[in-house]
Design a protein around this motif. Structure first.
Motif, PDB file in Angstrom:
ATOM      1  N   GLY A  75      17.735  -9.813  -9.105  1.00  0.00           N
ATOM      2  CA  GLY A  75      17.111  -9.772  -7.782  1.00  0.00           C
ATOM      3  C   GLY A  75      16.197  -8.577  -7.614  1.00  0.00           C
ATOM      4  N   VAL A  76      16.626  -7.402  -8.138  1.00  0.00           N
ATOM      5  CA  VAL A  76      15.786  -6.193  -8.060  1.00  0.00           C
ATOM      6  C   VAL A  76      14.483  -6.401  -8.825  1.00  0.00           C
ATOM      7  CG1 VAL A  76      15.621  -3.774  -8.760  1.00  0.00           C
ATOM      8  CG2 VAL A  76      17.715  -4.622  -7.672  1.00  0.00           C
ATOM      9  N   ILE A  77      14.591  -7.022 -10.014  1.00  0.00           N
ATOM     10  CA  ILE A  77      13.386  -7.283 -10.814  1.00  0.00           C
ATOM     11  C   ILE A  77      12.410  -8.169 -10.029  1.00  0.00           C
ATOM     12  CG2 ILE A  77      12.541  -8.452 -12.881  1.00  0.00           C
ATOM     13  CD1 ILE A  77      15.113  -7.547 -14.286  1.00  0.00           C
ATOM     14  N   ILE A  78      12.944  -9.198  -9.370  1.00  0.00           N
ATOM     15  CA  ILE A  78      12.096 -10.102  -8.587  1.00  0.00           C
ATOM     16  C   ILE A  78      11.421  -9.357  -7.437  1.00  0.00           C
ATOM     17  CG2 ILE A  78      12.145 -12.095  -7.035  1.00  0.00           C
ATOM     18  CD1 ILE A  78      14.390 -13.228  -8.814  1.00  0.00           C
ATOM     19  N   ILE A  79      12.191  -8.515  -6.733  1.00  0.00           N
ATOM     20  CA  ILE A  79      11.635  -7.785  -5.583  1.00  0.00           C
ATOM     21  C   ILE A  79      10.555  -6.811  -6.029  1.00  0.00           C
ATOM     22  CG2 ILE A  79      12.185  -6.122  -3.773  1.00  0.00           C
ATOM     23  CD1 ILE A  79      14.948  -7.465  -3.591  1.00  0.00           C
ATOM     24  N   VAL A  80      10.830  -6.057  -7.102  1.00  0.00           N
ATOM     25  CA  VAL A  80       9.846  -5.080  -7.593  1.00  0.00           C
ATOM     26  C   VAL A  80       8.571  -5.799  -8.056  1.00  0.00           C
ATOM     27  CG1 VAL A  80       9.378  -3.365  -9.382  1.00  0.00           C
ATOM     28  CG2 VAL A  80      11.582  -3.379  -8.205  1.00  0.00           C
ATOM     29  N   ALA A  81       8.737  -6.927  -8.764  1.00  0.00           N
ATOM     30  CA  ALA A  81       7.561  -7.680  -9.210  1.00  0.00           C
ATOM     31  C   ALA A  81       6.761  -8.190  -8.017  1.00  0.00           C
ATOM     32  CB  ALA A  81       7.991  -8.841 -10.103  1.00  0.00           C
ATOM     33  N   GLY A  82       7.469  -8.634  -6.978  1.00  0.00           N
ATOM     34  CA  GLY A  82       6.771  -9.113  -5.789  1.00  0.00           C
ATOM     35  C   GLY A  82       6.010  -8.008  -5.082  1.00  0.00           C
ATOM     36  N   LEU A  83       6.622  -6.796  -5.006  1.00  0.00           N
ATOM     37  CA  LEU A  83       5.973  -5.671  -4.320  1.00  0.00           C
ATOM     38  C   LEU A  83       4.766  -5.141  -5.088  1.00  0.00           C
ATOM     39  CD1 LEU A  83       9.083  -3.656  -3.076  1.00  0.00           C
ATOM     40  CD2 LEU A  83       7.380  -4.792  -1.653  1.00  0.00           C
ATOM     41  N   THR A  84       4.735  -5.322  -6.395  1.00  0.00           N
ATOM     42  CA  THR A  84       3.627  -4.798  -7.204  1.00  0.00           C
ATOM     43  C   THR A  84       2.653  -5.906  -7.587  1.00  0.00           C
ATOM     44  OG1 THR A  84       5.038  -5.026  -9.169  1.00  0.00           O
ATOM     45  CG2 THR A  84       4.986  -2.872  -8.080  1.00  0.00           C
ATOM     46  N   ALA A  85       3.104  -6.741  -8.523  1.00  0.00           N
ATOM     47  CA  ALA A  85       2.212  -7.796  -9.008  1.00  0.00           C
ATOM     48  C   ALA A  85       1.864  -8.792  -7.912  1.00  0.00           C
ATOM     49  CB  ALA A  85       2.858  -8.529 -10.189  1.00  0.00           C
TER      50      ALA A  85
END
Length: 380
Positions: free
Chosen positions: A106-116
């Motif tokens: 879930g953290v990976i998904i959130i970080v990817a959403g906030l950046t990429a």
């Protein structure tokens, strides 16, 4: 022993060649990888798209492995919903991983959403803005069919012609595309609700979908330029082999009409000259292929085989149906063109007949005849 030595030598030679081949390709591998990465990330949206895809797959893998069997978040459609909600940081809370491994996903998904994800959104916004700007400046490639294409731009004339076309229900939604020379339009299209614009360059005909138009009107800055442009248009349409397109050549100099018409006939027999002084005439020629010559003939007192005459009906002549009068004149070699409301010099003439229309004394007639007609009213 000699044979054994030769086999050993061949083996060593083969190993050396194989090793050289491996070293050569191993040395080229970074170059190949760099080219692959460059090709993938050559467009600015591809890198963030790959990051989001990797986050989607890695998050799915971690949640699928670590979450409890039967958990809703492990279902493909539920995970897709979770990915969209978490990647956009909306966070409804209806789905959430319960294990440490799932939360890492879930953290990976959130970080990817906030950046990429933000980069993708920014690129999309820039792309949409660029597309609008290119379309307004005439640089975009249009996707039109059965439209009216006008080569040559003059704003007031285009507004008047488009207004005349829109008044006809059959042309109320017909797209209009204007190809302009650089000095003819400065800045963006001032009337985007009426017509699209295309800068007249080497790719203009293709970007304006000229081969798919129903009518192409060429209005050069001079009649000679109109002939030159029409030559290029005709050649382009022949190369593309599309169904015949209605071609109109807008003429400015009435005194040279015969000369220009002859030149246009050499380009193509399908080109129809039209006088561009009156937007209503131009619009009528666009809507009704073949009638431009009629307008010109009327403006120049018709052809050499007939002239337009006004004939006043005597006050006490009587009354007849318009059909009877028209038939009587046809039998005498004349054509009833219009009926005027009175004998006044500025009487309004009406070309179209009303149902059961009557003609009576005190009105006037517009008649096409080889000579001024003398009508025996008592014989009608």
């Amino acid at each position: 022993m000699a044979a054994s030595g030769r086999r050993h030598a061949r083996t060593v030679t083969g190993l050396r060649l194989t090793w050289g081949f491996v070293r050569c390709h191993a040395a080229r591998m970074p170059i190949v990888l760099m080219r692959l990465v460059t090709r993938i990330t050559g467009r600015s949206w591809r890198a963030p798209a790959l990051v989001l895809l990797a986050a989607f797959l890695l998050g799915w893998l971690l949640i699928a492995v670590f979450e409890e069997p039967g958990a809703d978040i492990k279902k493909p459609h539920e995970y897709l919903w979770y990915f969209l909600v978490s990647g956009t940081t909306t966070g409804y809370g209806d789905l959430a991983p319960a294990t440490a491994g799932g939360r890492i996903g879930g953290v990976i998904i959130i970080v990817a959403g906030l950046t990429a994800g933000l980069v993708m959104f920014a690129e999309l916004t820039l792309w949409m803005g660029k597309g609008r700007t290119m379309r307004a400046n005439g640089q975009a490639r249009l996707h039109k069919r059965d439209h009216v294409a006008v080569i040559g731009y003059e704003r007031e004339a285009m507004r008047a012609i488009t207004g005349q076309l829109r008044a006809d229900p059959a042309y109320a939604k017909t797209p209009v595309v204007v190809l302009f020379w650089p000095e003819e339009l400065a800045g963006e299209n001032p009337d985007p609700d009426l017509y699209d614009v295309v800068a007249n360059d080497g790719t203009a005909y293709e970007r304006a979908c000229l081969e798919k138009a129903r009518t192409v009107l060429v209005v050069g800055r001079s009649d000679d330029e109109t002939v030159r442009v029409m030559l290029g248009v005709s050649a382009y349409l022949r190369r593309h082999g599309e169904p015949p397109v209605h071609l109109l050549a807008g003429l400015r100099d009435g005194g040279r009409r015969a000369e220009i018409t002859e030149a246009l006939n050499l380009v193509s027999a399908d080109i129809e000259p039209v006088d561009i002084d009156d937007p209503a005439v131009v619009a009528d020629a666009i809507r009704n292929p073949g009638v431009a010559a009629i307008h010109h003939n009327l403006a120049s007192t018709l052809d050499s085989d007939g002239t337009l005459y006004r004939v006043d009906v005597p006050e006490d002549a009587g009354e007849w149906s318009r059909v009877d009068v028209a038939i009587f004149l046809l039998r005498r070699g004349s054509t009833l063109l219009a009926v005027g409301e009175s004998h006044r010099p500025n009487a309004r003439f009406r070309l179209t007949a009303e149902p059961d229309e009557r003609i009576r004394g005190g009105q006037s007639l517009a008649v096409v005849a080889p000579d001024r007609p003398v009508i025996p009213w008592a014989e009608i």
